[in-house]
Each structure stands twice: as C-alpha cells, then as structure tokens.
Write a protein that holds these residues in place. Sequence first.
Motif, PDB file in Angstrom:
ATOM      1  N   ALA A 124      37.055  13.141  -5.883  1.00  0.00           N
ATOM      2  CA  ALA A 124      36.159  14.229  -6.434  1.00  0.00           C
ATOM      3  C   ALA A 124      35.000  13.520  -5.447  1.00  0.00           C
ATOM      4  O   ALA A 124      35.235  12.655  -4.243  1.00  0.00           O
ATOM      5  N   LEU A 125      34.767  14.729  -5.120  1.00  0.00           N
ATOM      6  CA  LEU A 125      32.964  15.371  -3.923  1.00  0.00           C
ATOM      7  C   LEU A 125      32.270  14.598  -4.776  1.00  0.00           C
ATOM      8  O   LEU A 125      32.374  16.146  -5.910  1.00  0.00           O
ATOM      9  N   ARG A 126      31.214  13.956  -4.551  1.00  0.00           N
ATOM     10  CA  ARG A 126      30.188  14.568  -5.110  1.00  0.00           C
ATOM     11  C   ARG A 126      29.008  14.294  -4.249  1.00  0.00           C
ATOM     12  O   ARG A 126      28.505  14.285  -3.176  1.00  0.00           O
ATOM     13  N   ASP A 127      27.839  15.273  -4.545  1.00  0.00           N
ATOM     14  CA  ASP A 127      27.060  16.180  -2.967  1.00  0.00           C
ATOM     15  C   ASP A 127      25.752  15.350  -3.867  1.00  0.00           C
ATOM     16  O   ASP A 127      25.532  14.615  -4.537  1.00  0.00           O
ATOM     17  N   ASP A 128      24.852  15.515  -2.293  1.00  0.00           N
ATOM     18  CA  ASP A 128      23.255  15.016  -3.131  1.00  0.00           C
ATOM     19  C   ASP A 128      22.690  15.258  -4.554  1.00  0.00           C
ATOM     20  O   ASP A 128      22.042  14.165  -4.641  1.00  0.00           O
ATOM     21  N   ALA A 129      23.155  15.780  -4.945  1.00  0.00           N
ATOM     22  CA  ALA A 129      22.368  15.948  -6.791  1.00  0.00           C
ATOM     23  C   ALA A 129      23.215  15.798  -7.059  1.00  0.00           C
ATOM     24  O   ALA A 129      22.558  16.200  -8.240  1.00  0.00           O
ATOM     25  N   GLY A 130      24.159  15.334  -7.263  1.00  0.00           N
ATOM     26  CA  GLY A 130      24.893  14.516  -7.947  1.00  0.00           C
ATOM     27  C   GLY A 130      25.924  15.298  -8.944  1.00  0.00           C
ATOM     28  O   GLY A 130      26.407  14.653  -9.799  1.00  0.00           O
ATOM     29  N   ASP A 131      25.912  16.388  -8.479  1.00  0.00           N
ATOM     30  CA  ASP A 131      27.101  17.176  -8.974  1.00  0.00           C
ATOM     31  C   ASP A 131      28.845  16.691  -8.470  1.00  0.00           C
ATOM     32  O   ASP A 131      28.019  16.590  -6.941  1.00  0.00           O
ATOM     33  N   SER A 132      29.679  17.034  -8.767  1.00  0.00           N
ATOM     34  CA  SER A 132      31.088  16.709  -8.815  1.00  0.00           C
ATOM     35  C   SER A 132      31.882  17.828  -8.855  1.00  0.00           C
ATOM     36  O   SER A 132      31.761  18.800  -9.525  1.00  0.00           O
ATOM     37  N   ILE A 133      32.681  18.075  -7.551  1.00  0.00           N
ATOM     38  CA  ILE A 133      33.673  18.777  -7.801  1.00  0.00           C
ATOM     39  C   ILE A 133      35.168  17.841  -7.327  1.00  0.00           C
ATOM     40  O   ILE A 133      35.961  17.024  -5.967  1.00  0.00           O
ATOM     41  N   GLY A 134      36.669  18.828  -8.199  1.00  0.00           N
ATOM     42  CA  GLY A 134      37.417  17.876  -7.218  1.00  0.00           C
ATOM     43  C   GLY A 134      38.139  18.717  -6.923  1.00  0.00           C
ATOM     44  O   GLY A 134      38.298  19.882  -6.179  1.00  0.00           O
ATOM     45  N   LEU A 135      39.053  17.868  -5.831  1.00  0.00           N
ATOM     46  CA  LEU A 135      40.048  18.566  -4.582  1.00  0.00           C
ATOM     47  C   LEU A 135      40.727  18.293  -4.805  1.00  0.00           C
ATOM     48  O   LEU A 135      41.442  16.882  -4.674  1.00  0.00           O
ATOM     49  N   ARG A 136      42.466  19.044  -4.400  1.00  0.00           N
ATOM     50  CA  ARG A 136      43.693  18.761  -5.316  1.00  0.00           C
ATOM     51  C   ARG A 136      44.551  19.598  -3.745  1.00  0.00           C
ATOM     52  O   ARG A 136      44.444  19.991  -3.415  1.00  0.00           O
ATOM     53  N   PHE A 137      45.218  18.008  -3.747  1.00  0.00           N
ATOM     54  CA  PHE A 137      46.488  18.283  -2.208  1.00  0.00           C
ATOM     55  C   PHE A 137      47.731  18.446  -2.653  1.00  0.00           C
ATOM     56  O   PHE A 137      48.217  17.033  -3.130  1.00  0.00           O
ATOM     57  N   LEU A 138      48.814  18.856  -2.590  1.00  0.00           N
ATOM     58  CA  LEU A 138      50.049  19.032  -3.254  1.00  0.00           C
ATOM     59  C   LEU A 138      51.145  18.638  -2.294  1.00  0.00           C
ATOM     60  O   LEU A 138      51.857  18.011  -2.380  1.00  0.00           O
ATOM     61  N   ASN A 139      50.248  19.275  -0.704  1.00  0.00           N
ATOM     62  CA  ASN A 139      50.839  18.665   0.397  1.00  0.00           C
ATOM     63  C   ASN A 139      50.278  17.317   0.584  1.00  0.00           C
ATOM     64  O   ASN A 139      48.947  18.270   2.050  1.00  0.00           O
ATOM     65  N   PHE A 140      50.459  16.699   1.447  1.00  0.00           N
ATOM     66  CA  PHE A 140      49.798  15.969   2.286  1.00  0.00           C
ATOM     67  C   PHE A 140      50.446  13.926   2.982  1.00  0.00           C
ATOM     68  O   PHE A 140      51.893  13.930   2.652  1.00  0.00           O
ATOM     69  N   TYR A 141      49.813  13.566   3.987  1.00  0.00           N
ATOM     70  CA  TYR A 141      50.358  12.399   4.365  1.00  0.00           C
ATOM     71  C   TYR A 141      49.719  11.253   3.756  1.00  0.00           C
ATOM     72  O   TYR A 141      48.086  10.785   4.024  1.00  0.00           O
ATOM     73  N   GLY A 142      49.966   9.855   4.294  1.00  0.00           N
ATOM     74  CA  GLY A 142      49.344   8.880   3.633  1.00  0.00           C
ATOM     75  C   GLY A 142      48.019   8.430   5.009  1.00  0.00           C
ATOM     76  O   GLY A 142      47.293   8.103   4.169  1.00  0.00           O
ATOM     77  N   SER A 143      48.252   9.563   6.243  1.00  0.00           N
ATOM     78  CA  SER A 143      47.216   8.328   6.644  1.00  0.00           C
ATOM     79  C   SER A 143      46.220   9.387   6.211  1.00  0.00           C
ATOM     80  O   SER A 143      45.033   9.295   6.410  1.00  0.00           O
TER      81      SER A 143
END
Length: 736
Positions: A124-143
């Motif tokens: 979940a990403l929130r900008d300086d105005a306080g609004d949020s957007i979801g970011l989804r990753f189906l392939n990713f590494y532990g790092s």
Amino acid sequence: MATAPRKRAAGRGTREQPAGDAAAPAARKTPAKKAAGKAAEKAAGQTAAEAAPKAPPANSAAGKLAKLGLRRPEDFLLHLPLRFEDETTVTPIADLAPGEHQQVEGVITDSEVKYKPRRQLVLALRDDAGDSIGLRFLNFYGSQVQAWGIGTRIRARGEVRGGFWGCEMVHPGMKRVGEDAALPTTLTPVYPTSAGVPQGLIRKGVDRALMHYADSGQPDYLPDAWRERLKLPTLAASLRLLHHPSAEVSAGSLEGRTHPAWQRIKFDELLAQQLSLKRAVAARRIKNAPRLIDLAGRESLTAQLIARLPFKLTGAQARVWREIAADLAQPYPMHRLLQGDVGSGKTIVAALACLHAIDNGFQAALMSPTEILAEQHFRKIADLIEPLGVPVAWLTGSLKTRAKREAQAAVASGAARLVIGTHALIQEKVEFERLGLAVIDEQHRFGVGQRLELRTKSAQATGMEPHILAMSATPIPRTLAMTYYADLDVSVIDEMPPGRTPIVTKVFAMEKKDEVIERVRQWASSGQVYWVVPLVEESEMLELQNALDAHAQLSEELAPIPVGLVHGRLTPAEKQAVMDEFVAGRLRVLVATTVIEVGVDVPAASLMVIEHAERFGLAQLHQLRGRVGRGAAESACVLLYASPLSPTAKERLKVMRETTDGFEIARRDLQLRGPGEFLGSRQSGLALLRFADLEEDQAWVAAAQDCATDLLAHDPHAVQECLRWWMGGREHYLKA
C-alpha cells in the motif's frame, strides 16, 4: 574418376534446412593450409585476431553486455531505445486515470505476502496528500520484500487499474527515492535486452559512451556539405536526443522514427552499408582472376553445345550469357548473380559458363545445397557436355570412401574438368588443379563461410581467384538488390521457355481433402502428381499429418495406383531409387516433404497438392509449385489449408492464388516478412538493417549511394570512420 550416379532422364536445376556454416566439415589444418588461410584473411583486410577479439567472461557484466553486441562505445551509442517512459512528472493518486501509464510517489504503509488466490506481494502506497494505491507483484524475490518495507519512500510507474478496493498497479516499475529527490528532465529510455541484462546496466554503459563521445571532440564523419544538403542534424545531437529526449519531443516522431534525429541514424546505416559494398567491389577489381576469352581458330565448346541443343536459347538466356561472357573476359573476379524464376532455364546458362572456363584450360565447379539438386544438375549437364569430350566428376558426402578418393584425385589432377556436388566440394581434401569458375546454386542456402571457402580453393593453387556465378530462383526485389546485393552484378532471365503451360492455383480447406484425393485419382490416369506434406514425423505442437501417414492413406484410397514416398530421412540411394521410378512413370503419385522443393524436373508431373499450405512461406510455396507446369499438359496446384488461418497465412495464400510471377511474389514476401526473415543474417553475411526500412526509406537508399560514391572518391577518412562506427569489423563477410 568417381562413379557417377546411375543415368536417368535429365533433371532441371532451379528461410528449412539450409546448408549453413554449421554444416561445413571440420578441417584438420596442415601447415600449408594454415599459411594459405592467413594469407586469405590478410587479403580480406582483416586478421583472425581482429575478427574475433578475446571475449570477456560470460557471467561478468561485460560478458553479458557482449552477448547483446555491446563491446565498444560506438556499440552502446547505436543501441537505441525501443521506447521511452515519462518519469518527468508525478501524478497525485487522487488524479490517476485507469488505463493510463502514470507515475506516483509516496511512502509504503503496508507490505504483506498473501497466498490467495496465489502467492503475491501486496503493498500500500500513500502519497503526501494522504491518498493510497495498491501495488501488486505476482513474481518477486525475498530481497524485494525487504527493500520495499514499511516506511520506504518510492516512485512507482505503471498502468493504473480500477478495482473493487480502489486503484492499483500490477508489477509497476519501482525506484527508491529521497524525500526531496529531483525528477528527471528527460524521458527514460527502455533498451532492447535479454534475460540477465538489466536496463540499469545498459543505461550506465550508454551514458558513459555519451560522455566519452562528448569529451573526445571527435568530428562528425559526415561532411557538413552533405549534412546541409540532406538537412540532417549532427550525429552527436541525434544520439543525445534519441537516448535522452526531453518531454517536449513528440512521442509520435520518436515511436514512428520520423524525427530528424532518427532520419540521421537511418541514413548513416544505409551509408555504411553502401560504403562497404562499394569497397568490396573496388577490392575485387584489384584481385587477379583468369581471363576467360572467346577462343579464335577453332569451334568453341560453348558453340558446339548451343548447336547440339534440341531447342533455341530464349532471348533472355542469350542476353544473360553475353553479360556473363563479358565478365569472364575481365582480369578480375566476376561476382554475378543470375536470377530467374523456377523453370526459366538457368541451368543451361550455367553449363555454357562452365564450358567457357574449360575452353580456356581451367576447371569449373558447381555446388548445390542438397544432394537431390546436385544430382539433377549432374545428370542434366553431364548428358549435355560429356558427348563433347568433357569429363565430369560427381562429389558428395554420401559417396563411398573409394569413390570419393577417386573423384578427389580426378579433381586434383585436372582429369575432371567439371566437378558437380554439394558442400563436399569445400572439404580440405578437395584440391583443384586450376579452378577458373565456381557456380553456386541457390547461393542463399549456403553459409557465408562456405562460400568464402570455395573461393580460396583456386587462390591456393593458382594465386588467382575464381570467377563466381551465383544462381537463385528466389527473385530479389529491387529494394534488396540496391542494398544487400549492391556489390553483385545482376542478370535476370525474365522470359520463360516456349511450351510452358500456365499453372492454375486453387485453394481449399482441409474439409475438402476427400474431394481432392478423388481428383488426384482422375489426374493420375493421364499425368503424374506430387503430394507434399511439411513434416516427416508427428509433432504434437504443430499437429500436422506426417509423410508416412499421408503415404499410407493415399496408397489405400488410390489403390491400385502406385504411390511413392521420398523424405529427408531416406538415404541418398533410397531417395534416388524412388525418384528414378517416378521419372520413369512407374510411380503415378509421389508423396514428398520439401526435399523436392528445388531442382526436380519431371515434365509429366502436372498436379501439385500441398497439404497444410498455411505452414509454408511464400518462397517455398512458389518453388514447390514450380515443380509442375514443365511440360505441355494442363497443370494445377492445389493448396490445402487448416483453419483458422492467421492474417499472414491468409495473405500468403491470396498471393499464390493471384499470381505466378516470381518477382511479384518476392516483392509481396518482402512486405510480409521484412528483410531480416527474407534473407537471414547467415545468408547475407551482414548485420541486417536495424533502423532503416527499405520500403519507407527508399529515398535514403539512393542518397546513400550518391554520398558513398563521393566519399570514396574524395574523403577516405570519413569512409573509414563511418565504417568503424557501423560495421564493427564485419566487412570481410562481403567478400563472400
């Protein structure tokens, strides 16, 4: 002398399994051979060390970049972006528009690995105005989970999607930033790459190369007079803009490659190609070759052959022969491409050229890509010239050891004045006494290295290069002839021999196969039939009926009509036995794979059925169709296709139905496939055009030809610099 294949009716000679470089036999180098090889390399203007510099370790960053062809600063500068991403602005989350690619900036407030419906990382990403957007990753590494922890400030760029829980981005591009990090002022390039080579590594290499080029103070290799005449920007300005365009530059002009910076790149690429080809021609003119002239005082072998022919040469054949004879009389090597549609009569012209060399005391060689085609040439040409007292040798890889040694001895001693065969002609053990002419049939099916090897055979023995006559039944469109074949003189047989019947082409869906088989039954009572399938054995992926099944089905449904089978898995002797039966008329129907694509000449065969025609290319379909229509009987070609058809397959079948003109088919084929697939880099020996388009940029081709002529005459330094940038040491391939 080698035992010739058993005589039968003469055959007529006309990307896939071409005889490429990989097919060349491994050669054990003797000291003399090594010395000759080094001399040949030096004559080509490039040593082996220069052609193949020591490669960096494959797993190193330099090694990974080298796999992309990125070694020199110029390689990086000419590795131009595929597209650009606009990271110059940040859009407030509240203003995001679904379906648009946009960039947001904020702090990660939640990070969780979820397992329903599948394993995925959700931020979940929130900008300086306080609004949020979801970011989804189906392939990713532990790092990545650790790097994108709660409290991390990032910029994310991707396609905005609307969802039940609000907007989200799936697999956006991510970048960690400081709170006051400045935005880029130019668009971010996205470069062509491969697995294991990240964009960041390429971008760093490009930026270093740009800085090096700016600091070096290198002058532009294109003179100001030509730049101003063509209204082109400098190379430095063009490269800076194409790698780092400002946001104000029209995206359409970059993507459509119409921006003046792109026009400069296209012109320079064509200029380098024209310079290389013209230099190849000039280099050839200073080499020595035997002068093969008309002999006075006695009747020449060529005149005897023409007098013995049961037909008169067509006007086109006579004209082409005069062009070739004029070249052979020069003291430098001929490089001529003889083009002619299937069945136009190239073989008789090649026979005349070979006899002309033999008349002058030299040997001639004819090399074909397949054994079936080589044997067709052997039978036809031997029948023509052996009655004139000219010994002909037959040399292929399938000959037994004793026969092969006898053929090699006859060639080395000069007892064999003409040798016909496959790539076995270029094996190390084959040495010519005095090779004056080499004819390469279907030359595009040989690798560049193989064509170079054949040329060195004469130079080692006589100090002179042989004349080269390349033949092709695949017509070269004018745009390609002006670029890839500009170093060759081209002769065209544009007239068919009299008596050829027009071929009617019909297209049917596979559902009508039973009707086609019934038509084959009727046809076989008075004529002969080819039935072509594309595979020898089952392929689950392509699901095509194989040749064995087709033969079994047709044998059953056409009984008692005899049906033969020929394919690439048969031994040469087995293939020849089947072909002999077909030529003799004892087989009425021949099931075959594309081994009969070129060279087979059976005048009584008048119906061609091609199963799964949608799987063949235009050139192959045209070549196969050319196996019929060689006699006086009505001829037809039936194309059976399986639905659904792709748009390209539909267009190919439409072209085949509309025309039998090989040059028109080649032009349409070029439009469908582009020069890369039409030629193949191994066949052309040159890096194919990466940036210029032969249809769209035809005007630049003509301008590049004029500029190249001027620079070669007046500015050798500009020539050298342009070729250093663009060719990267590949000019030696032009010698083939």
